[in-house]
Design a protein around this motif. Structure first.
Motif, PDB file in Angstrom:
ATOM      1  N   LYS A 238      -4.886   8.348   1.471  1.00 55.67           N
ATOM      2  CA  LYS A 238      -4.227   7.492   0.481  1.00 55.67           C
ATOM      3  C   LYS A 238      -3.433   6.387   1.174  1.00 55.67           C
ATOM      4  CE  LYS A 238      -3.497  11.299  -2.791  1.00 55.67           C
ATOM      5  NZ  LYS A 238      -2.462  12.148  -3.438  1.00 55.67           N
ATOM      6  N   ALA A 239      -2.662   6.787   2.192  1.00 57.60           N
ATOM      7  CA  ALA A 239      -1.844   5.807   2.911  1.00 57.60           C
ATOM      8  C   ALA A 239      -2.718   4.748   3.564  1.00 57.60           C
ATOM      9  CB  ALA A 239      -0.999   6.521   3.962  1.00 57.60           C
ATOM     10  N   TRP A 240      -3.821   5.158   4.144  1.00 51.05           N
ATOM     11  CA  TRP A 240      -4.722   4.225   4.821  1.00 51.05           C
ATOM     12  C   TRP A 240      -5.323   3.227   3.833  1.00 51.05           C
ATOM     13  CZ3 TRP A 240     -10.095   3.545   4.302  1.00 51.05           C
ATOM     14  CH2 TRP A 240     -10.676   2.707   5.272  1.00 51.05           C
ATOM     15  N   VAL A 241      -5.787   3.721   2.673  1.00 52.25           N
ATOM     16  CA  VAL A 241      -6.402   2.849   1.665  1.00 52.25           C
ATOM     17  C   VAL A 241      -5.411   1.802   1.177  1.00 52.25           C
ATOM     18  CG1 VAL A 241      -7.339   2.756  -0.679  1.00 52.25           C
ATOM     19  CG2 VAL A 241      -8.110   4.548   0.887  1.00 52.25           C
ATOM     20  N   ILE A 242      -4.208   2.240   0.854  1.00 52.66           N
ATOM     21  CA  ILE A 242      -3.222   1.321   0.280  1.00 52.66           C
ATOM     22  C   ILE A 242      -2.683   0.358   1.324  1.00 52.66           C
ATOM     23  CG2 ILE A 242      -0.986   1.183  -0.870  1.00 52.66           C
ATOM     24  CD1 ILE A 242      -1.628   3.955  -2.057  1.00 52.66           C
ATOM     25  N   GLN A 243      -2.459   0.862   2.534  1.00 52.89           N
ATOM     26  CA  GLN A 243      -1.843   0.020   3.545  1.00 52.89           C
ATOM     27  C   GLN A 243      -2.743  -1.139   3.956  1.00 52.89           C
ATOM     28  OE1 GLN A 243      -0.423   2.246   6.942  1.00 52.89           O
ATOM     29  NE2 GLN A 243       1.572   1.285   6.713  1.00 52.89           N
ATOM     30  N   ARG A 244      -4.041  -0.896   4.040  1.00 52.66           N
ATOM     31  CA  ARG A 244      -4.930  -1.993   4.430  1.00 52.66           C
ATOM     32  C   ARG A 244      -5.066  -3.019   3.311  1.00 52.66           C
ATOM     33  NH1 ARG A 244     -10.962  -0.905   4.201  1.00 52.66           N
ATOM     34  NH2 ARG A 244     -11.264   0.002   2.145  1.00 52.66           N
ATOM     35  N   LEU A 245      -4.962  -2.560   2.048  1.00 49.84           N
ATOM     36  CA  LEU A 245      -4.976  -3.515   0.942  1.00 49.84           C
ATOM     37  C   LEU A 245      -3.729  -4.384   0.960  1.00 49.84           C
ATOM     38  CD1 LEU A 245      -6.304  -1.256  -1.971  1.00 49.84           C
ATOM     39  CD2 LEU A 245      -7.499  -3.172  -0.903  1.00 49.84           C
ATOM     40  N   GLU A 246      -2.592  -3.772   1.262  1.00 54.66           N
ATOM     41  CA  GLU A 246      -1.354  -4.546   1.322  1.00 54.66           C
ATOM     42  C   GLU A 246      -1.387  -5.537   2.485  1.00 54.66           C
ATOM     43  OE1 GLU A 246       1.822  -1.692   1.373  1.00 54.66           O
ATOM     44  OE2 GLU A 246       1.947  -1.718  -0.809  1.00 54.66           O
ATOM     45  N   THR A 247      -1.957  -5.118   3.585  1.00 55.81           N
ATOM     46  CA  THR A 247      -2.090  -6.011   4.725  1.00 55.81           C
ATOM     47  C   THR A 247      -2.947  -7.214   4.368  1.00 55.81           C
ATOM     48  OG1 THR A 247      -1.938  -4.152   6.260  1.00 55.81           O
ATOM     49  CG2 THR A 247      -2.878  -6.194   7.114  1.00 55.81           C
ATOM     50  N   GLN A 248      -3.995  -6.959   3.589  1.00 57.80           N
ATOM     51  CA  GLN A 248      -4.947  -8.022   3.257  1.00 57.80           C
ATOM     52  C   GLN A 248      -4.401  -8.966   2.202  1.00 57.80           C
ATOM     53  OE1 GLN A 248      -9.556  -8.005   2.384  1.00 57.80           O
ATOM     54  NE2 GLN A 248      -8.489  -7.036   0.706  1.00 57.80           N
ATOM     55  N   PHE A 249      -3.871  -8.410   1.111  1.00 57.29           N
ATOM     56  CA  PHE A 249      -3.500  -9.252  -0.026  1.00 57.29           C
ATOM     57  C   PHE A 249      -2.007  -9.559  -0.111  1.00 57.29           C
ATOM     58  CE2 PHE A 249      -7.547  -7.584  -1.812  1.00 57.29           C
ATOM     59  CZ  PHE A 249      -8.152  -8.805  -2.015  1.00 57.29           C
ATOM     60  N   GLY A 250      -1.199  -8.890   0.699  1.00 52.99           N
ATOM     61  CA  GLY A 250       0.233  -9.182   0.648  1.00 52.99           C
ATOM     62  C   GLY A 250       0.864  -8.789  -0.650  1.00 52.99           C
ATOM     63  N   THR A 251       0.556  -7.587  -1.152  1.00 52.22           N
ATOM     64  CA  THR A 251       1.082  -7.176  -2.451  1.00 52.22           C
ATOM     65  C   THR A 251       2.391  -6.422  -2.348  1.00 52.22           C
ATOM     66  OG1 THR A 251      -0.235  -5.146  -2.345  1.00 52.22           O
ATOM     67  CG2 THR A 251      -1.186  -7.016  -3.509  1.00 52.22           C
ATOM     68  N   ASN A 252       2.987  -6.374  -1.160  1.00 53.42           N
ATOM     69  CA  ASN A 252       4.213  -5.605  -1.004  1.00 53.42           C
ATOM     70  C   ASN A 252       5.431  -6.425  -1.450  1.00 53.42           C
ATOM     71  OD1 ASN A 252       3.556  -7.227   1.222  1.00 53.42           O
ATOM     72  ND2 ASN A 252       5.088  -6.213   2.499  1.00 53.42           N
ATOM     73  N   VAL A 253       5.423  -6.821  -2.695  1.00 53.86           N
ATOM     74  CA  VAL A 253       6.518  -7.626  -3.255  1.00 53.86           C
ATOM     75  C   VAL A 253       7.227  -6.798  -4.318  1.00 53.86           C
ATOM     76  CG1 VAL A 253       7.162  -9.741  -4.424  1.00 53.86           C
ATOM     77  CG2 VAL A 253       5.214  -9.731  -2.875  1.00 53.86           C
TER      78      VAL A 253
END
Length: 487
Positions: A238-253
């Motif tokens: 789960k952590a791997w899936v979400i973290q790479r998406l955040e890295t790509q799209f910058g959704t950590n807002v």
């Protein structure tokens, strides 16, 4: 941030717009998650996510297009429908269908996909079943209006849903697998109509509608909502899936979960989306022209109604195969526009062959032209939709942008519904010519969009990122100087 930094690894705040804070390995980096077997995780996701949404879209497109099968089995004669009235029933569907696609994705941002997508399709099944008991033009017209309302949210909803699980260089294949449900529906519709027709056209609607209700109700228990809730993934996965998406799209807002009207304005004012709408028209207008009138076109080549139903099958199966193969190649190349140009050219050449050979006593050549056009149509739809989605950063903008793009694009269906008129049979020169014209316009739009993206990337490369912080760039989304559009 996407683009040239797709593969960079850095610590991230584990927060998703649609889900709130995540409490899984929140301080791990992508390097620390490297013990995760990437292929195994993607395979798990593919097997759990794609089959159910593909099945829903198969049923959705089956219910939308089976009116073409019912037409050649006596629909018009039994309820005293004229050809203009039939075309109006097709057209009316798209007004509600296009109008409610953007609002539907707004709702999806607040509800779980398992709830909203299942509810959409249960509504579709109910409307389709009731369509089997209509007695006149007004009954069929009202049914089609409500069918458009019910179906509106599925395609843009799933297109967005896929981006919440897969990186943008992986999403094309998954969207193509999902969209292949449309082409398989075309083949399946012909086979079902052939089997059911002996009992009358009404049973085409009733039986397919009941099937939709049953499958859609079960989808509520099958659809997995978001990665952080996935029971089929381990905590590290789960952590791997979400973290790479955040890295790509910058959704950590933080705080981006609440709806803001500024998100709508960002979408409406983005001219890339509007050029993308024209590109989508160049593919989707031929799609609807084919899906609604293909049985009639083939029958008017000199085949019986039953054989016409069966001859639609190879065309749709071919479209599904080409769509998946093209998407696989596109994801591997991490390119979209070269494949889109090729698909548009297939549509143009296909309709050119159809027009040139129509009325010359060579039905096989006309059939081949249609086959070639469909071989460009079905790979082209997921390609252009995914290209637009790839280049929208931030969950809110991506959800609303896809809703607007697909919603306005589907207005092409309202136009295509009136291209093939009864008085133009058996040659249908007007319909084929209009389809060809839209395909040419679509090709021009694809080339234009690539040039716009390319220029923006070059300008951003020359300007640099300035003194912006990571959070400031994330809030800018695809307007960030660090974002690179996929070409």
């Amino acid at each position: 941030m996407a683009g040239q930094h797709d593969d960079m690894a850095k610590p991230l705040t584990m927060t998703l717009e649609h889900s709130g804070p995540l409490h899984v390995n929140s301080h791990s980096t992508l390097e620390e998650a490297s013990v995760v077997d990437e292929k195994k995780v993607l395979r798990k996701m593919d097997l759990r996510l794609i089959p159910i949404v593909s099945a829903l879209y198969l049923l959705c497109f089956l219910d939308r297009g089976n009116i073409g099968n019912a037409r050649i089995e006596g629909l018009l004669e039994d309820i005293n429908l004229t050809s203009p009235q039939y075309n109006m029933c097709l057209t009316a569907f798209f007004f509600t269908y296009a109008l409610f696609e953007l609002p539907s994705n707004m709702v999806l941002k607040r509800l779980r996909p398992s709830v909203w997508l299942s509810a959409i399709m249960v509504g579709v099944g109910i409307v389709m079943t009731l369509m089997g008991i209509v007695q006149n033009y007004h009954g069929l017209l009202i049914s089609r209006i409500f069918l458009g309302l019910a179906e509106a949210g599925l395609f843009p909803g799933v297109a967005f849903y896929i981006t919440t699980w897969y990186c943008r260089h992986e999403a094309q294949l998954r969207l193509a697998l999902f969209f292949s449900g449309a082409s398989i529906a075309g083949a399946f519709s012909g086979l079902l109509a052939f089997a059911i027709a002996a009992n009358g056209w009404r049973w085409i609607f009733i039986l397919e509608g009941l099937l939709t209700v049953i499958v859609s109700a079960s989808a509520f228990f099958i659809i997995s909502d978001y990665p952080h809730e996935a029971k089929f993934l381990s905590e590290d996965e789960k952590a791997w899936v979400i973290q790479r998406l955040e890295t790509q799209f910058g959704t950590n807002v933080e705080g981006s979960k609440s709806f803001q009207w500024s998100h709508v304005w960002e979408v409406v004012s983005d001219y890339h989306i509007w050029v993308g709408v024209v590109a989508l028209w160049g593919i989707i207008v031929p799609l609807y022209g084919i899906s609604f009138f293909l049985p009639s076109i083939i029958r008017d080549l000199g085949y019986s109604s039953s054989n016409a139903q069966l001859l639609t099958v190879p065309i749709y199966v071919g479209g599904a195969i080409f769509g998946v193969v093209s998407a696989w190649l596109s994801d591997r190349a991490k390119k979209r526009s070269p494949f889109l140009v090729f698909h548009c050219c297939c549509i143009i050449i296909g309709f050119t062959i159809v027009i040139a050979s129509t009325g010359r006593g060579v039905p096989g050549v006309v059939y081949f032209g249609i086959f070639l056009a469909v071989s460009g149509i079905y790979p082209g739809i997921p390609s252009i939709v995914n290209w637009i989605g790839n280049n929208l950063a931030g969950d809110s903008k991506r959800a609303l942008g896809l809703g607007l793009h697909i919603g306005m694009g589907n207005m092409g269906g309202a136009m295509a519904s009136n291209f093939y008129r009864a008085q133009d049979a058996p040659n249908y020169y007007l319909g084929h010519g209009l389809e060809l014209g839209f395909a040419v316009a679509g090709l021009i739009a694809v080339v234009t969009l690539r040039i716009l993206y390319q220029r923006a990337n070059k300008a951003r490369g020359e300007e640099g990122t300035g003194n912006l912080t990571a959070n400031e760039m994330a809030r800018l989304g695809d307007k960030s100087p660090a974002f690179r559009y996929m070409l």
